[in-house]
Design a protein around this motif. Structure first.
Motif, PDB file in Angstrom:
ATOM      1  N   VAL A  30       0.866  -1.188   0.000  1.00 46.18           N
ATOM      2  CA  VAL A  30       0.000   0.000   0.000  1.00 46.18           C
ATOM      3  C   VAL A  30       0.895   1.228   0.000  1.00 46.18           C
ATOM      4  CG1 VAL A  30      -1.687   1.366   1.278  1.00 46.18           C
ATOM      5  CG2 VAL A  30      -1.911  -1.122   1.214  1.00 46.18           C
ATOM      6  N   ALA A  31       0.544   2.226  -0.817  1.00 42.06           N
ATOM      7  CA  ALA A  31       1.264   3.505  -0.819  1.00 42.06           C
ATOM      8  C   ALA A  31       0.278   4.592  -1.234  1.00 42.06           C
ATOM      9  CB  ALA A  31       2.458   3.468  -1.766  1.00 42.06           C
ATOM     10  N   ASP A  32      -0.307   5.279  -0.256  1.00 42.97           N
ATOM     11  CA  ASP A  32      -1.300   6.328  -0.499  1.00 42.97           C
ATOM     12  C   ASP A  32      -0.787   7.669  -0.011  1.00 42.97           C
ATOM     13  OD1 ASP A  32      -3.162   4.543  -1.552  1.00 42.97           O
ATOM     14  OD2 ASP A  32      -3.959   4.052   0.436  1.00 42.97           O
ATOM     15  N   VAL A  33      -1.168   8.719  -0.758  1.00 43.54           N
ATOM     16  CA  VAL A  33      -0.794  10.082  -0.379  1.00 43.54           C
ATOM     17  C   VAL A  33      -2.033  10.964  -0.433  1.00 43.54           C
ATOM     18  CG1 VAL A  33       0.648  12.083  -0.911  1.00 43.54           C
ATOM     19  CG2 VAL A  33       1.533   9.785  -1.303  1.00 43.54           C
ATOM     20  N   GLY A  38      -1.279  16.310  -7.937  1.00 42.80           N
ATOM     21  CA  GLY A  38      -1.072  17.746  -8.062  1.00 42.80           C
ATOM     22  C   GLY A  38       0.145  18.231  -7.294  1.00 42.80           C
ATOM     23  N   ASP A  39       0.552  19.460  -7.623  1.00 41.45           N
ATOM     24  CA  ASP A  39       1.689  20.061  -6.944  1.00 41.45           C
ATOM     25  C   ASP A  39       1.287  20.545  -5.557  1.00 41.45           C
ATOM     26  OD1 ASP A  39       3.194  19.617  -9.201  1.00 41.45           O
ATOM     27  OD2 ASP A  39       2.772  21.589 -10.057  1.00 41.45           O
ATOM     28  N   LEU A  40       2.287  20.732  -4.707  1.00 39.59           N
ATOM     29  CA  LEU A  40       2.069  21.189  -3.338  1.00 39.59           C
ATOM     30  C   LEU A  40       2.635  22.594  -3.155  1.00 39.59           C
ATOM     31  CD1 LEU A  40       3.157  17.900  -1.528  1.00 39.59           C
ATOM     32  CD2 LEU A  40       0.810  18.630  -2.045  1.00 39.59           C
ATOM     33  N   ILE A 160       5.676  24.040  -5.088  1.00 37.65           N
ATOM     34  CA  ILE A 160       5.695  25.312  -5.810  1.00 37.65           C
ATOM     35  C   ILE A 160       6.228  26.429  -4.923  1.00 37.65           C
ATOM     36  CG2 ILE A 160       4.277  26.998  -7.031  1.00 37.65           C
ATOM     37  CD1 ILE A 160       4.510  24.309  -8.418  1.00 37.65           C
ATOM     38  N   ASN A 161       7.174  27.176  -5.459  1.00 41.16           N
ATOM     39  CA  ASN A 161       7.639  28.381  -4.786  1.00 41.16           C
ATOM     40  C   ASN A 161       6.667  29.518  -5.127  1.00 41.16           C
ATOM     41  OD1 ASN A 161       9.096  30.414  -3.562  1.00 41.16           O
ATOM     42  ND2 ASN A 161      10.541  30.637  -5.259  1.00 41.16           N
ATOM     43  N   PRO A 162       6.038  30.146  -4.116  1.00 40.04           N
ATOM     44  CA  PRO A 162       5.064  31.215  -4.391  1.00 40.04           C
ATOM     45  C   PRO A 162       5.605  32.308  -5.305  1.00 40.04           C
ATOM     46  CG  PRO A 162       4.968  30.595  -2.080  1.00 40.04           C
ATOM     47  CD  PRO A 162       6.136  29.860  -2.681  1.00 40.04           C
ATOM     48  N   ASN A 219      -0.962  27.529  -9.876  1.00 43.19           N
ATOM     49  CA  ASN A 219       0.019  26.996 -10.825  1.00 43.19           C
ATOM     50  C   ASN A 219      -0.653  26.186 -11.924  1.00 43.19           C
ATOM     51  OD1 ASN A 219       2.918  26.531 -11.482  1.00 43.19           O
ATOM     52  ND2 ASN A 219       2.345  24.397 -11.114  1.00 43.19           N
ATOM     53  N   VAL A 220      -1.679  25.409 -11.533  1.00 44.20           N
ATOM     54  CA  VAL A 220      -2.431  24.629 -12.515  1.00 44.20           C
ATOM     55  C   VAL A 220      -3.162  25.561 -13.484  1.00 44.20           C
ATOM     56  CG1 VAL A 220      -4.336  23.014 -12.839  1.00 44.20           C
ATOM     57  CG2 VAL A 220      -2.699  22.649 -10.984  1.00 44.20           C
TER      58      VAL A 220
END
Length: 371
Positions: A30-33, A38-40, A160-162, A219-220
């Motif tokens: 199992v590997a859930d995020v 999407g970017d963070l 993401i860098n603001p 960003n999107v």
């Protein structure tokens, strides 16, 4: 003989030193995020849930000389983990970036089923540039720090860098302004800009939405706006090529109409002047066909070049056909003698000579009658 024995012993020692390639003693189950995709952005909370099953090494579930090391780059990490032996275990906690489990704690007779349940909660740290962040990494390492084949599980996500988002927004606004200028210029040239205008509006809306969205969502939106602007630019280039091709076709059609007139109405088939016009318009049609092919392949620059060449060639053919029409006139009820050349001159000369002879003959006859 001694050399042979020495060589044989050397080969045996070499074989003894060769070790088989080690393989990992675990597999991911199992590997859930959360968030799942999407970017963070800095400050976002991330939850990672990973379950690995120990696969054994020899007669045990894990090599006692190795260890499992879990790691995260998230800030303020909170680990909840459990070593489950036959579905039984005691939950434990940790707040360290590194979470190490020794082989002695994981090694059981291979008749047992051993799994490790990792639950991690952390916060995305501040970054100076947009880059990948390790949310979770699991490694099996031996006493020398070596990792066996398949002995690493890695989960990364872009942060993401603001400031980068603000720069991208500024860039998109500049691109949108340039697109607006291009639309105005192409409109003045008579190009159909309807599709480009619609794409412009969609891109403008996404840029506006990005100003109140989260950095990751912004960003999107800005990426989507960039794609719309690029599509609009392509639409303008395509529409411009289409107009040039259509304009050249109008001129070619006019020349072909003249050629049909010369052949069908004035019986000038084979006239060298008509043949020259036909050759010229044929070249224009070839150039225009090439322009269409380049347009279909989205090579709009080359398409425009060929369309312009077709237009110039067609203009030359139209000038030739216009001059020829003026030269031969509209014809009326009389047949067209153009193109007969020398034969016409000879016929005219014969008629003139015959007329003069007839006049002289009449005068001689008149003198004879008078005595």
């Amino acid at each position: 003989m001694k050399r042979g024995v020495t060589l044989l012993i050397s080969l045996m020692l070499a074989l003894c030193l060769v070790q088989g390639v080690a393989a990992a003693d675990f597999v991911e189950s199992v590997a859930d995020v959360d968030p799942a995709s999407g970017d963070l952005a800095p400050g976002d909370q991330v939850i990672v849930h990973v379950i690995v099953k120990l696969t054994g090494s020899g007669d045990t579930t894990f090599d006692t000389d190795d260890e499992l090391e879990a790691y995260t780059e998230l800030e303020d990490p909170e680990w909840d983990y459990t070593i489950l032996v036959n579905s039984q275990g005691i939950p434990k906690e940790s707040t360290s970036r590194y979470l190490r489990l020794l082989g002695w704690d994981l090694s059981y007779p291979d008749s047992n089923e051993v799994t490790i349940d990792y639950a991690l909660v952390g916060k995305v740290p501040d970054v100076t540039q947009t880059s990948d962040l390790t949310l979770y990494r699991l490694r099996q390492m031996d006493a020398n720090g070596n990792i066996p084949s398949g002995g690493e599980l890695l989960i990364e996500r872009t942060v993401i860098n603001p400031e980068d988002v603000d720069k991208i927004r500024d860039l998109r606004e500049e691109q949108l302004e340039e697109l607006s200028t291009s639309i105005d210029e192409y409109t003045a040239l008579g190009v159909n800009v309807v599709q480009a205008g619609e794409l412009y509006t969609q891109a403008d809306e996404k840029i506006d939405q990005s100003k109140t969205a989260s950095y990751s969502q912004a960003n999107v939106l800005l990426t989507e706006a960039g794609a719309l602007i690029e599509e609009a630019e392509g639409s303008l280039e395509d529409a411009y090529s289409a107009k040039l091709i259509d304009d050249a076709q109008v001129t070619i059609d006019a020349v072909n109409s003249d050629v049909n007139y010369f052949i069908n109405n004035r019986s000038m088939t084979g006239d060298t002047r008509v043949t020259s016009i036909q050759n010229k318009v044929s070249l224009a049609e070839t150039q225009m066909s090439q322009a269409k092919d380049f347009r279909d392949n989205k090579d709009y620059y080359q398409s425009r070049l060929n369309a312009n060449e077709a237009q110039l060639t067609a203009n030359e053919a139209l000038t030739m056909s216009t001059e020829l029409r003026e030269e031969i006139g509209e014809g009326g009820l009389l047949p067209d003698f153009s193109g007969l050349g020398t034969y016409v001159i000879i016929i005219v000369a014969v008629v003139i000579i015959a007329g003069i002879g007839f006049v002289i003959y009449r005068r001689f006859n008149k003198w004879d009658e008078l005595g």
